[in-house]
Motif scaffolding. Structure first.
Motif, mmCIF file in Angstrom:
data_model
loop_
_atom_site.group_PDB
_atom_site.id
_atom_site.type_symbol
_atom_site.label_atom_id
_atom_site.label_comp_id
_atom_site.label_asym_id
_atom_site.label_seq_id
_atom_site.Cartn_x
_atom_site.Cartn_y
_atom_site.Cartn_z
ATOM 1 N N VAL A 23 7.515 -34.741 60.176
ATOM 2 C CA VAL A 23 6.285 -35.344 59.641
ATOM 3 C C VAL A 23 6.568 -36.518 58.709
ATOM 4 N N ALA A 24 7.799 -37.004 58.672
ATOM 5 C CA ALA A 24 8.160 -38.053 57.717
ATOM 6 C C ALA A 24 7.279 -39.289 57.864
ATOM 7 N N GLU A 25 7.055 -39.748 59.096
ATOM 8 C CA GLU A 25 6.241 -40.943 59.302
ATOM 9 C C GLU A 25 4.789 -40.705 58.895
ATOM 10 N N ASP A 26 4.285 -39.490 59.133
ATOM 11 C CA ASP A 26 2.905 -39.170 58.757
ATOM 12 C C ASP A 26 2.751 -39.138 57.240
ATOM 13 N N LEU A 27 3.776 -38.635 56.544
ATOM 14 C CA LEU A 27 3.721 -38.624 55.088
ATOM 15 C C LEU A 27 3.753 -40.049 54.547
#
Length: 295
Positions: free
Chosen positions: A243-247
């Motif tokens: 979820v790094a990009e979503d965060l």
């Protein structure tokens, strides 16, 4: 005792029969006829003095002696390939690497590692299978098994690749609808193989907080849980790498910054043996390097 076929040919044919569970399927893979495969199987059984497979009208199954031989045969063939690698005049890595990887990691992050490896070694092909369940390594015909969590087979060589940080995420709108509710009271999306109905989180000092939930949605697929979280259905425990990009974009937020789920080990399992083909060892090192960079 038959001497028409050399020992390595007999073992290679037997392994292909075991993997395909079919004499005709093995024959197609080997580019030969079913009668030839049958003769090779009979020659191997005659040489060893035991029955290795049981045949029905639909498939073949291994006997206990056949299962025991399968592990030895794969190990011996792998060691022979390692010898060929060292002494062959052919340059570069070549051949097929058979990998079983977890669905989430294997479909996204680890696939990028495999792609890099194939670009670097054009004569390598990869049989890439995605599974989250526990496998019987000796029966699968794989060179390596990447698994999240413990590997429940003490006959394998296990290397830990990384530990995955997991956090609780959801959309800002989802959190706003809960109006500051305690994390235990929020609608939960759970990944059955890890959470079930029981959530366990740890604060910054390592103290555990556990509670039971009635999931708004439960699934055995990480992509389903992820998409439901992105749609604002509820909150979920997901790996940071996932979820790094979503965060970063704000599509998801860290619901409980002071709470984390237990880190999960990512393990690489290999068959025992003193030597393996160079392509397998080099691939394992490449995956380790990729995990060091991204996990």
């Amino acid at each position: 005792m038959s001497s028409r076929f050399d020992r390595l040919t007999l073992l290679s044919t037997f392994v292909r029969i075991a993997e395909r569970r079919s004499l005709s399927g093995a024959a197609r893979d080997l580019g030969t006829s079913q009668p030839s495969v049958s003769r090779q199987l009979a020659a191997l059984e005659d040489r060893l003095g035991t029955v290795l497979v049981r045949r029905t009208t639909h498939d073949v199954t291994l006997t206990p002696d056949g299962l025991a031989l399968l592990a030895d045969a794969r190990r011996m063939l792998g060691e022979w390939e390692a010898i060929e690698d060292r002494h062959s005049g052919q340059g570069g890595l070549r051949g097929t690497i058979r990998v079983i990887a977890p669905v989430g990691l294997g479909q996204r992050l680890l696939l990028r590692a495999a792609a890099e490896f194939m670009h670097a070694h054009p004569q390598i092909t990869i049989d890439w299978r995605l599974r989250d369940d526990v496998i019987r390594f000796a029966e699968e015909g794989c060179d390596c098994w990447i698994k999240i969590g413990a590997v429940p087979d003490d006959t394998l060589v296990v290397r830990q690749l990384a530990k995955v940080e997991r956090l609780v995420v959801g959309t800002a709108d989802c959190l706003a609808r809960q109006r500051g509710a305690d994390v235990a009271k929020m609608p939960w999306l759970t990944l059955g193989q890890f959470e079930g109905n029981r959530i366990e989180l740890y604060d910054t000092k390592g103290a555990a907080r556990s509670f039971t939930v009635r999931p708004k949605m439960a699934s055995d697929n990480i992509f389903a849980i992820y998409e439901a979280a992105r749609q604002g259905v509820g909150i979920a425990i997901l790996p940071r790498w996932f979820v790094a990009e979503d965060l970063d974009s704000g599509a998801l937020v860290d619901v409980a910054p002071n709470l984390r789920a237990a880190q999960l080990p990512v393990n690489l399992a290999l068959a025992t043996g003193t030597q393996r083909p160079a392509r397998v060892e080099r691939f394992c090192r490449a995956v380790q390097a990729y995990c060091d960079r991204w996990l």
